[in-house]
Write a protein that holds these residues in place. Structure first.
Motif, PDB file in Angstrom:
ATOM      1  N   THR A 270       0.823  -1.208   0.000  1.00 28.60           N
ATOM      2  CA  THR A 270       0.000   0.000   0.000  1.00 28.60           C
ATOM      3  C   THR A 270       0.855   1.255   0.000  1.00 28.60           C
ATOM      4  O   THR A 270       0.635   2.193  -0.776  1.00 28.60           O
ATOM      5  N   ASN A 271       1.858   1.279   0.865  1.00 25.81           N
ATOM      6  CA  ASN A 271       2.674   2.480   1.002  1.00 25.81           C
ATOM      7  C   ASN A 271       3.562   2.722  -0.210  1.00 25.81           C
ATOM      8  O   ASN A 271       3.895   3.872  -0.516  1.00 25.81           O
ATOM      9  N   ALA A 272       3.954   1.658  -0.902  1.00 24.01           N
ATOM     10  CA  ALA A 272       4.746   1.838  -2.124  1.00 24.01           C
ATOM     11  C   ALA A 272       3.925   2.573  -3.181  1.00 24.01           C
ATOM     12  O   ALA A 272       4.423   3.483  -3.865  1.00 24.01           O
ATOM     13  N   VAL A 273       2.662   2.184  -3.330  1.00 26.68           N
ATOM     14  CA  VAL A 273       1.790   2.868  -4.292  1.00 26.68           C
ATOM     15  C   VAL A 273       1.542   4.306  -3.852  1.00 26.68           C
ATOM     16  O   VAL A 273       1.583   5.245  -4.668  1.00 26.68           O
ATOM     17  N   TYR A 274       1.282   4.503  -2.565  1.00 26.12           N
ATOM     18  CA  TYR A 274       1.091   5.850  -2.027  1.00 26.12           C
ATOM     19  C   TYR A 274       2.311   6.716  -2.315  1.00 26.12           C
ATOM     20  O   TYR A 274       2.191   7.862  -2.755  1.00 26.12           O
ATOM     21  N   LEU A 275       3.506   6.162  -2.098  1.00 23.17           N
ATOM     22  CA  LEU A 275       4.747   6.906  -2.336  1.00 23.17           C
ATOM     23  C   LEU A 275       4.849   7.346  -3.791  1.00 23.17           C
ATOM     24  O   LEU A 275       5.216   8.493  -4.086  1.00 23.17           O
ATOM     25  N   LEU A 276       4.505   6.464  -4.703  1.00 25.37           N
ATOM     26  CA  LEU A 276       4.607   6.782  -6.126  1.00 25.37           C
ATOM     27  C   LEU A 276       3.605   7.852  -6.559  1.00 25.37           C
ATOM     28  O   LEU A 276       3.888   8.659  -7.447  1.00 25.37           O
ATOM     29  N   LEU A 277       2.433   7.865  -5.914  1.00 26.98           N
ATOM     30  CA  LEU A 277       1.347   8.723  -6.383  1.00 26.98           C
ATOM     31  C   LEU A 277       1.151   9.996  -5.573  1.00 26.98           C
ATOM     32  O   LEU A 277       0.372  10.858  -5.979  1.00 26.98           O
ATOM     33  N   ALA A 278       1.817  10.140  -4.420  1.00 24.95           N
ATOM     34  CA  ALA A 278       1.544  11.280  -3.543  1.00 24.95           C
ATOM     35  C   ALA A 278       1.785  12.621  -4.238  1.00 24.95           C
ATOM     36  O   ALA A 278       0.917  13.510  -4.211  1.00 24.95           O
ATOM     37  N   VAL A 279       2.946  12.794  -4.863  1.00 26.89           N
ATOM     38  CA  VAL A 279       3.242  14.070  -5.533  1.00 26.89           C
ATOM     39  C   VAL A 279       2.374  14.254  -6.783  1.00 26.89           C
ATOM     40  O   VAL A 279       1.809  15.332  -6.982  1.00 26.89           O
ATOM     41  N   PRO A 280       2.252  13.235  -7.666  1.00 28.88           N
ATOM     42  CA  PRO A 280       1.349  13.421  -8.818  1.00 28.88           C
ATOM     43  C   PRO A 280      -0.083  13.765  -8.424  1.00 28.88           C
ATOM     44  O   PRO A 280      -0.723  14.601  -9.068  1.00 28.88           O
ATOM     45  N   MET A 281      -0.604  13.144  -7.365  1.00 24.22           N
ATOM     46  CA  MET A 281      -1.962  13.470  -6.930  1.00 24.22           C
ATOM     47  C   MET A 281      -2.042  14.891  -6.388  1.00 24.22           C
ATOM     48  O   MET A 281      -3.043  15.587  -6.586  1.00 24.22           O
ATOM     49  N   GLY A 282      -0.992  15.336  -5.690  1.00 24.57           N
ATOM     50  CA  GLY A 282      -0.966  16.711  -5.213  1.00 24.57           C
ATOM     51  C   GLY A 282      -0.981  17.708  -6.367  1.00 24.57           C
ATOM     52  O   GLY A 282      -1.706  18.705  -6.336  1.00 24.57           O
ATOM     53  N   ARG A 283      -0.195  17.438  -7.388  1.00 26.06           N
ATOM     54  CA  ARG A 283      -0.176  18.307  -8.563  1.00 26.06           C
ATOM     55  C   ARG A 283      -1.530  18.294  -9.273  1.00 26.06           C
ATOM     56  O   ARG A 283      -2.030  19.342  -9.706  1.00 26.06           O
ATOM     57  N   LEU A 284      -2.111  17.093  -9.397  1.00 27.81           N
ATOM     58  CA  LEU A 284      -3.420  16.987 -10.046  1.00 27.81           C
ATOM     59  C   LEU A 284      -4.465  17.782  -9.270  1.00 27.81           C
ATOM     60  O   LEU A 284      -5.303  18.470  -9.874  1.00 27.81           O
ATOM     61  N   ALA A 285      -4.402  17.701  -7.940  1.00 32.20           N
ATOM     62  CA  ALA A 285      -5.367  18.447  -7.113  1.00 32.20           C
ATOM     63  C   ALA A 285      -5.222  19.945  -7.311  1.00 32.20           C
ATOM     64  O   ALA A 285      -6.221  20.672  -7.339  1.00 32.20           O
ATOM     65  N   ASP A 286      -3.981  20.438  -7.454  1.00 30.65           N
ATOM     66  CA  ASP A 286      -3.767  21.861  -7.699  1.00 30.65           C
ATOM     67  C   ASP A 286      -4.357  22.292  -9.038  1.00 30.65           C
ATOM     68  O   ASP A 286      -4.790  23.431  -9.194  1.00 30.65           O
ATOM     69  N   ARG A 287      -4.367  21.374 -10.008  1.00 28.36           N
ATOM     70  CA  ARG A 287      -4.819  21.732 -11.356  1.00 28.36           C
ATOM     71  C   ARG A 287      -6.325  21.587 -11.543  1.00 28.36           C
ATOM     72  O   ARG A 287      -6.962  22.471 -12.109  1.00 28.36           O
ATOM     73  N   VAL A 288      -6.886  20.471 -11.092  1.00 29.09           N
ATOM     74  CA  VAL A 288      -8.281  20.187 -11.439  1.00 29.09           C
ATOM     75  C   VAL A 288      -9.252  20.405 -10.281  1.00 29.09           C
ATOM     76  O   VAL A 288     -10.465  20.379 -10.479  1.00 29.09           O
ATOM     77  N   GLY A 289      -8.750  20.628  -9.077  1.00 32.16           N
ATOM     78  CA  GLY A 289      -9.623  20.832  -7.932  1.00 32.16           C
ATOM     79  C   GLY A 289      -9.395  19.774  -6.870  1.00 32.16           C
ATOM     80  O   GLY A 289      -9.433  18.582  -7.151  1.00 32.16           O
ATOM     81  N   ARG A 290      -9.152  20.234  -5.654  1.00 26.77           N
ATOM     82  CA  ARG A 290      -8.827  19.298  -4.578  1.00 26.77           C
ATOM     83  C   ARG A 290     -10.034  18.473  -4.166  1.00 26.77           C
ATOM     84  O   ARG A 290      -9.897  17.304  -3.784  1.00 26.77           O
ATOM     85  N   GLY A 291     -11.229  19.062  -4.235  1.00 27.18           N
ATOM     86  CA  GLY A 291     -12.425  18.306  -3.916  1.00 27.18           C
ATOM     87  C   GLY A 291     -12.645  17.154  -4.877  1.00 27.18           C
ATOM     88  O   GLY A 291     -13.036  16.052  -4.473  1.00 27.18           O
ATOM     89  N   ARG A 292     -12.393  17.378  -6.147  1.00 24.11           N
ATOM     90  CA  ARG A 292     -12.577  16.319  -7.142  1.00 24.11           C
ATOM     91  C   ARG A 292     -11.626  15.157  -6.901  1.00 24.11           C
ATOM     92  O   ARG A 292     -12.003  13.979  -7.009  1.00 24.11           O
ATOM     93  N   VAL A 293     -10.371  15.480  -6.595  1.00 25.95           N
ATOM     94  CA  VAL A 293      -9.392  14.415  -6.343  1.00 25.95           C
ATOM     95  C   VAL A 293      -9.759  13.647  -5.075  1.00 25.95           C
ATOM     96  O   VAL A 293      -9.613  12.424  -5.015  1.00 25.95           O
ATOM     97  N   LEU A 294     -10.247  14.356  -4.069  1.00 26.45           N
ATOM     98  CA  LEU A 294     -10.666  13.694  -2.832  1.00 26.45           C
ATOM     99  C   LEU A 294     -11.780  12.689  -3.097  1.00 26.45           C
ATOM    100  O   LEU A 294     -11.769  11.551  -2.592  1.00 26.45           O
ATOM    101  N   ILE A 295     -12.759  13.075  -3.892  1.00 29.67           N
ATOM    102  CA  ILE A 295     -13.846  12.163  -4.249  1.00 29.67           C
ATOM    103  C   ILE A 295     -13.304  10.986  -5.048  1.00 29.67           C
ATOM    104  O   ILE A 295     -13.684   9.820  -4.821  1.00 29.67           O
ATOM    105  N   GLY A 296     -12.410  11.248  -5.976  1.00 33.63           N
ATOM    106  CA  GLY A 296     -11.816  10.164  -6.761  1.00 33.63           C
ATOM    107  C   GLY A 296     -11.093   9.155  -5.886  1.00 33.63           C
ATOM    108  O   GLY A 296     -11.139   7.946  -6.148  1.00 33.63           O
ATOM    109  N   GLY A 297     -10.421   9.644  -4.829  1.00 33.72           N
ATOM    110  CA  GLY A 297      -9.754   8.734  -3.915  1.00 33.72           C
ATOM    111  C   GLY A 297     -10.738   7.795  -3.234  1.00 33.72           C
ATOM    112  O   GLY A 297     -10.450   6.602  -3.034  1.00 33.72           O
ATOM    113  N   HIS A 298     -11.900   8.304  -2.879  1.00 32.52           N
ATOM    114  CA  HIS A 298     -12.903   7.454  -2.228  1.00 32.52           C
ATOM    115  C   HIS A 298     -13.559   6.487  -3.213  1.00 32.52           C
ATOM    116  O   HIS A 298     -14.043   5.427  -2.805  1.00 32.52           O
TER     117      HIS A 298
END
Length: 421
Positions: A270-298
Motif C-alpha cells: 500500500t505504502n509503495a503505491v502511495y509513495l509513487l502517487l503522492a506528488v502526482p496526486m498533489g499536482r493533479l489536485a492543484d490543477r483540477v480541484g482538490r475536492g474532485r481528487v478527494l472524491i476520486g480517492g474514495h
C-alpha cells in the motif's frame, strides 16, 4: 531549496524564489515524518496479528483498539491547532506530540491486557493528534497557495517512504527472531527518537506576530464559517464509511491463507503505491480541484471493498486491493489539508486543518467499531460489501457538498486576505 517568509505564503510569487521548488521546511518536516512513520508503521504492521493471534483479542475488542488507533487523536487535534494559532509556537507543540508518540513505543513492552494496550495506543494517537495540525500549518505557511497540493504531496511522499520502510524493518526483525515483538517495539522507539531530534535541531521555529493572532472568538468564527462547513460535513460523511487498514489486511490474509510472517508486507504494498502517487496526486489536485481528487480517492476505496470482499481469493485480488488502497491515501491524505487551509484565515490555519481532521478521525473511530461488530456477526466478506454499498450512497452527497458555492466550488478558490480578529 530555500524558505521564504511565512507571510509571503499569501502574497504574490516573488521573482527570486523558483516556482517549482518546495521550501526547505517542508522537506525537513517530511524527513521528521519519514522517521516517525518508520517507527509507527513497524508497530502498526504487526499490531493486528499481535493482538488477535499472540494476545488472543476477539474481533470486537480489536475493532475497539483499531478505532482508538484511528480516532482517539481527535481528543487533542483541536487543542494542538488552537494552541498553535494562539501562541505561534507550532514547532514546539509538534515536538511534544512527536515525543509522546516515541515514548509510547517503549510502553508497548509491558502492555499485555486489553486495557493496557488500549491505553498505550491512546497515548500514541494523542501524540499524533497534538502534532498534526501544527505541522501541517507550518507546511502551509511555507508554501504558496497555488502549490499547496504539491507541497503536501512532497511531505506525504517522504512520510510514506517511512511508512513503506517500517513494515520491512518489522518483517526483517521477525524473520531473524520469530515472535520477537519486543525487538520491534525497541527499534521503533529508537527511530522515533531520531525523528524528534531532527525536528528540535533543524526545523526553524517561526512565531506569529502578536498583532496577527486571532482571539478565541475570531478563531471560532473561522471554524464555523460557511466556507468550511460544507467540506467538513462531506469529510465526516465519507469517514463514517471508511474501514481501517488493519481490518482490510486481516480480511485479505484470511481469505487468501497468506502466511502470517508475510503480513507486514501488505503495508509495504500500500505504502509503495502511495509513495509513487503522492506528488502526482498533489499536482493533479492543484490543477483540477482538490475536492474532485478527494472524491476520486474514495471511489478507489469503494473498489478496494469490492475486490477484498469479492469472490476472488487470489494474489491478484491482494495486489489490486493494495494498489487501490495506496491510490486512496495518495488522493486524500495530503489533499485534505491542502483543500482546507485556503478556506480559513492564515491566523486560524492550524485550527481549521485540525477541525477537518478531527471530524474525519472521529468518524473513522465510529466506523471501525461498527465494522468490528459487523465482522463478528457476519464475517469480513459481508461486512465489506455492506460498507461498499454505504460508501456508494455517500459519494454523491459528498460530491454535491464539495461542489457547492458555500465551499468555494472545487475548493481551489482562496479566501480573501483581509481578516477581522
Amino acid at each position: 531549496m530555500r524558505d521564504r517568509p511565512a507571510a509571503a505564503a499569501e502574497g504574490p510569487v516573488g521573482p527570486t524564489v523558483p516556482v517549482r521548488r518546495v521550501a526547505t521546511t517542508v522537506v525537513l518536516l517530511g524527513i521528521v515524518s519519514m522517521l516517525t512513520d518508520v517507527s509507527s508503521e513497524m508497530v502498526a504492521a504487526v499490531l493486528p496479528l499481535y493482538l488477535t493471534a499472540e494476545l488472543g483479542l476477539g474481533y470486537v475488542a480489536y475493532g475497539f483498539v483499531d478505532g482508538a488507533y484511528q480516532g482517539v487523536s481527535a481528543l487533542v487535534r483541536m487543542l494542538g491547532g488552537y494552541a498553535s494559532d494562539r501562541t505561534g509556537a507550532a514547532k514546539w507543540i509538534a515536538v511534544v506530540g512527536y515525543g509522546v508518540s516515541a515514548v509510547s513505543r517503549l510502553a508497548m513492552l509491558p502492555a499485555q491486557a486489553f486495557l493496557a494496550i488500549t491505553a498505550v495506543v491512546t497515548a500514541d494517537r494523542l501524540g499524533k493528534g497534538l502534532r498534526t495540525a501544527p505541522r501541517d500549518a507550518m507546511i502551509a505557511a511555507a508554501s504558496r497557495p497555488e502549490t499547496l497540493g504539491r507541497s503536501f504531496g512532497v511531505h506525504r511522499a517522504l512520510d510514506t517512504l517511512g511508512a513503506a520502510l517500517g513494515p520491512l524493518v518489522a518483517f526483517g526483525l521477525l524473520a531473524a527472531v520469530p515472535g520477537s515483538y519486543d525487538s520491534v517495539f525497541v527499534v521503533s522507539f529508537a527511530v522515533a527518537a531520531v525523528g524528534v531530534a531532527v525536528l528540535v535541531l533543524f526545523v526553524p521555529a517561526r512565531r506569529a506576530l502578536p498583532a496577527a493572532r486571532l482571539r478565541a472568538r475570531g478563531i471560532m468564527k473561522e471554524l464555523t464559517s460557511r466556507r468550511l462547513r460544507r467540506p467538513v460535513v462531506a469529510c465526516a460523511l465519507l469517514g463514517l464509511v471508511t474501514v481501517g487498514d488493519g481490518f482490510l489486511y486481516l480480511s485479505l490474509q484470511q481469505r487468501t491463507d497468506l502466511d502470517a510472517s508475510l503480513f507486514p508486507l501488505l503495508y509495504v504494498g500500500t505504502n509503495a503505491v502511495y509513495l509513487l502517487l503522492a506528488v502526482p496526486m498533489g499536482r493533479l489536485a492543484d490543477r483540477v480541484g482538490r475536492g474532485r481528487v478527494l472524491i476520486g480517492g474514495h471511489v478507489a476505496l469503494l473498489s478496494v471493498y469490492l475486490v477484498a470482499g469479492g469472490p476472488v481469493h487470489t494474489w491478484t485480488a491482494v495486489v489490486v486491493s493494495l494498489a487501490l488502497l495506496g491510490t486512496f491515501y495518495a488522493a486524500t491524505d495530503g489533499v485534505l489539508p491542502a483543500m482546507v487551509s485556503p478556506l480559513v484565515a492564515p491566523e486560524a490555519r492550524a485550527s481549521g486543518i485540525a477541525a477537518a481532521q478531527t471530524v474525519v478521525v472521529v468518524a473513522r473511530f465510529a466506523s471501525s467499531v461498527a465494522f468490528g461488530a459487523l465482522w463478528a456477526a457476519a464475517g469480513p466478506g459481508v461486512g465489506l460489501v455492506v460498507f461498499a454499498v454505504l460508501l456508494g450512497a455517500a459519494l454523491p452527497a459528498a460530491a454535491w457538498l464539495l461542489a457547492g458555492r458555500g465551499s468555494g466550488g472545487t475548493l481551489d478558490e482562496t479566501r480573501p486576505a483581509e481578516v477581522t480578529a
